[in-house]
Design a protein around this motif. Structure first.
Motif: not given
Length: 135
Positions: A17-25, A27-35, A42-49
């Protein structure tokens, strides 16, 4: 692990979890919630995740843009990167987007056809795999 001057240093995985991204599971999917504002910072922060989530075999990913306020070409690069990595690994990618201006950008760039957005996370998770950009 990394060896530094004869010592072994354990590198920790970055927090999901970062200021621009929340990651969770879900129903069998990894959900990347951009915020918030998805720009170059933000892209620099999100890219590694994003790379971590899409790097394994047959990843099942949903990118949820329902909580964004702004989306520029850096965000488009993230979507193209995710799509390419998921397809290379034989996985499935779904997109959630209702943001009017972002939908216009997706249409103008042709990404709308390659990665048709759902209006809700539930709708994305209920899509058949064939519509997830794997055609």
């Amino acid at each position: 692990m990394e060896r530094v001057g004869g010592d072994v240093v354990v590198l920790e995985k970055p927090a999901a979890d970062t200021p621009h991204l929340r990651v969770r599971e879900d129903r069998g999917y990894t959900v990347l919630e951009f915020r918030g504002e998805i720009d170059i910072v933000a892209a620099t922060e999100i890219t590694p995740h994003l790379d971590d989530a899409t790097g394994g075999p047959a990843p099942r990913i949903v990118i949820d843009l329902s909580r964004i306020e702004f989306f520029d070409c850096s965000g488009l690069r993230l979507l193209y990167r995710a799509r390419g990595r998921v397809l290379d690994q034989g996985g499935h990618l779904h997109l959630v987007c209702t943001h009017r201006l972002t939908l216009r950008i997706l249409r103008a760039t042709g990404l709308y056809r390659l990665l048709p957005p759902a209006t809700t996370l539930d709708a994305a998770l209920e899509q058949p795999e064939a519509t997830s950009g794997t055609l």
